[in-house]
Design a protein around this motif. Structure first.
Motif, mmCIF file in Angstrom:
data_model
loop_
_atom_site.group_PDB
_atom_site.id
_atom_site.type_symbol
_atom_site.label_atom_id
_atom_site.label_comp_id
_atom_site.label_asym_id
_atom_site.label_seq_id
_atom_site.Cartn_x
_atom_site.Cartn_y
_atom_site.Cartn_z
ATOM 1 N N ASN A 1 0.789 -1.235 0.000
ATOM 2 C CA ASN A 1 0.000 0.000 0.000
ATOM 3 C C ASN A 1 0.823 1.287 0.000
ATOM 4 O O ASN A 1 0.293 2.365 0.269
ATOM 5 N N ARG A 2 2.097 1.197 -0.316
ATOM 6 C CA ARG A 2 2.925 2.396 -0.396
ATOM 7 C C ARG A 2 4.156 2.083 -1.239
ATOM 8 O O ARG A 2 4.478 0.926 -1.492
ATOM 9 N N PHE A 3 4.808 3.139 -1.691
ATOM 10 C CA PHE A 3 6.022 2.945 -2.479
ATOM 11 C C PHE A 3 6.969 4.111 -2.228
ATOM 12 O O PHE A 3 6.551 5.217 -1.862
ATOM 13 N N THR A 4 8.258 3.839 -2.413
ATOM 14 C CA THR A 4 9.292 4.866 -2.282
ATOM 15 C C THR A 4 9.832 5.187 -3.660
ATOM 16 O O THR A 4 10.268 4.295 -4.390
ATOM 17 N N LEU A 5 9.786 6.453 -4.010
ATOM 18 C CA LEU A 5 10.255 6.921 -5.307
ATOM 19 C C LEU A 5 11.555 7.693 -5.116
ATOM 20 O O LEU A 5 11.610 8.649 -4.342
ATOM 21 N N THR A 6 12.609 7.261 -5.814
ATOM 22 C CA THR A 6 13.913 7.908 -5.735
ATOM 23 C C THR A 6 14.361 8.247 -7.150
ATOM 24 O O THR A 6 14.423 7.353 -8.001
ATOM 25 N N ILE A 7 14.656 9.517 -7.389
ATOM 26 C CA ILE A 7 14.948 9.977 -8.752
ATOM 27 C C ILE A 7 16.334 10.625 -8.802
ATOM 28 O O ILE A 7 16.689 11.421 -7.924
ATOM 29 N N TYR A 8 17.089 10.261 -9.840
ATOM 30 C CA TYR A 8 18.407 10.839 -10.081
ATOM 31 C C TYR A 8 18.431 11.457 -11.477
ATOM 32 O O TYR A 8 17.804 10.947 -12.413
ATOM 33 N N SER A 9 19.196 12.541 -11.601
ATOM 34 C CA SER A 9 19.428 13.156 -12.901
ATOM 35 C C SER A 9 20.917 13.411 -13.032
ATOM 36 O O SER A 9 21.507 14.103 -12.189
ATOM 37 N N GLY A 10 21.523 12.814 -14.038
ATOM 38 C CA GLY A 10 22.967 12.956 -14.206
ATOM 39 C C GLY A 10 23.756 12.400 -13.041
ATOM 40 O O GLY A 10 24.837 12.886 -12.725
ATOM 41 N N GLY A 11 23.223 11.379 -12.383
ATOM 42 C CA GLY A 11 23.896 10.776 -11.252
ATOM 43 C C GLY A 11 23.720 11.521 -9.951
ATOM 44 O O GLY A 11 24.293 11.129 -8.929
ATOM 45 N N LYS A 12 22.914 12.584 -9.930
ATOM 46 C CA LYS A 12 22.688 13.367 -8.714
ATOM 47 C C LYS A 12 21.272 13.135 -8.200
ATOM 48 O O LYS A 12 20.308 13.126 -8.973
ATOM 49 N N LEU A 13 21.164 12.960 -6.901
ATOM 50 C CA LEU A 13 19.861 12.763 -6.280
ATOM 51 C C LEU A 13 19.048 14.053 -6.374
ATOM 52 O O LEU A 13 19.504 15.115 -5.955
ATOM 53 N N VAL A 14 17.845 13.943 -6.913
ATOM 54 C CA VAL A 14 16.980 15.132 -7.026
ATOM 55 C C VAL A 14 15.677 14.972 -6.255
ATOM 56 O O VAL A 14 15.005 15.966 -5.967
#
Length: 287
Positions: free
Chosen positions: A185-198
């Motif tokens: 019932n939940r999820f963790t979203l982790t996004i990177y751009s150019g190898g950097k955490l955004v």
């Protein structure tokens, strides 16, 4: 109480467990652990995962975890160390240069309301992350686990994921990359751009479309194109699940996240899809 997953083999009985680490992940309605042997080249020797109905009150979850302890005697083995990881709590990231230990509660309560019986903790993540993960846990649950395991080693599950994702070969994907770790019932979203955490955030969901909406909306807010970003999915899912099916409709570059390549796994673990317990294996990076 019976585990939902049990994975081990004869090597567990042949191993001196006093040289091994026990890595324990406590989630909403779940408790999982792996036995990790650094002396065997960084090998996982056993895995168990228990699931129970999530409760609104932490005291009810604690009662279920006590039942796990009553049923599973391996938990009382004299391991080299025990690491406790919480995936039950609110968390927020603060750049390390702006972090002050005396203000961790203030950082926490800027993002989330204060809870009864909470304790606020912080993980200072190693370079090149340069961020601090501040999170809260239930005081009674933390106290019970610390006492039972005789350990003060505590981290948040997201801290392990942040250390695991850079090992992915596609981590520096030029169009950006999003990791979706799905729990009940939940999820963790982790996004990177150019190898950097955004961005890293946790969201509730009821349907697969909820996951699609949050993912696409967040990517667009970050000026990333969901048609070009690579999305990697992890969790106890299959290609028949509604979450996967809905993501597959809208995300052309959808893949499963893979096991961490620098570790070894017994053959029975390799028979289970690596994305099932990616967040649990990632705890070995925090030892």
């Amino acid at each position: 109480m019976q585990p939902a997953f049990t994975v081990d083999d004869a090597t567990l009985l042949e191993t001196d467990l006093t040289t091994c680490h026990l890595l324990v992940l406590v989630g909403r309605g779940a408790l999982s652990y792996v036995v990790f042997d650094p002396a065997a080249g960084g090998k996982f020797l056993a895995l168990k995962s228990y699931n129970f109905q999530p409760q609104k009150l932490a005291v009810a979850d604690l009662e279920m975890i006590e039942q796990v302890f009553d049923a599973d005697k391996l938990l009382f083995t004299a391991f080299r160390s025990v690491l406790l990881a919480f995936d039950t709590a609110n968390s927020t990231l603060v750049p390390e240069k702006h972090y002050s230990p005396q203000l961790k509660k203030e950082y926490m309560h800027m993002a989330y309301p204060e809870k009864l019986q909470e304790v606020v903790l912080a993980d200072i993540l190693p370079p090149p992350l340069s961020v601090v993960n501040i999170y809260s846990a239930d005081k009674d649950l933390l106290g019970f686990l610390r006492k039972e395991f005789s350990t003060d080693r505590v981290v948040h599950a997201h801290s392990a994921l942040l250390q695991a994702y850079p090992y992915d070969f596609d981590f520096r994907n030029s169009e950006g990359i999003a990791y979706v770790a799905v729990q009940r019932n939940r999820f963790t979203l982790t996004i990177y751009s150019g190898g950097k955490l955004v961005n890293q955030q946790e969201q509730p969901y009821q349907t697969g479309l909820d996951v699609v909406y949050h993912l696409v909306n967040t990517l667009r807010l970050l000026s990333l194109d969901e048609q070009k970003v690579k999305v990697k999915l992890g969790g106890a899912l299959t290609s028949d699940s509604l979450v996967y099916q809905e993501l597959y409709k809208f995300i052309p570059r959808l893949e499963w996240v893979q096991r961490l390549p620098e570790f070894q796994y017994i053959s029975k673990m390799q028979e289970i899809p690596g994305y099932y317990f990616h967040n649990l294996y990632a705890l070995a990076l925090c030892v």
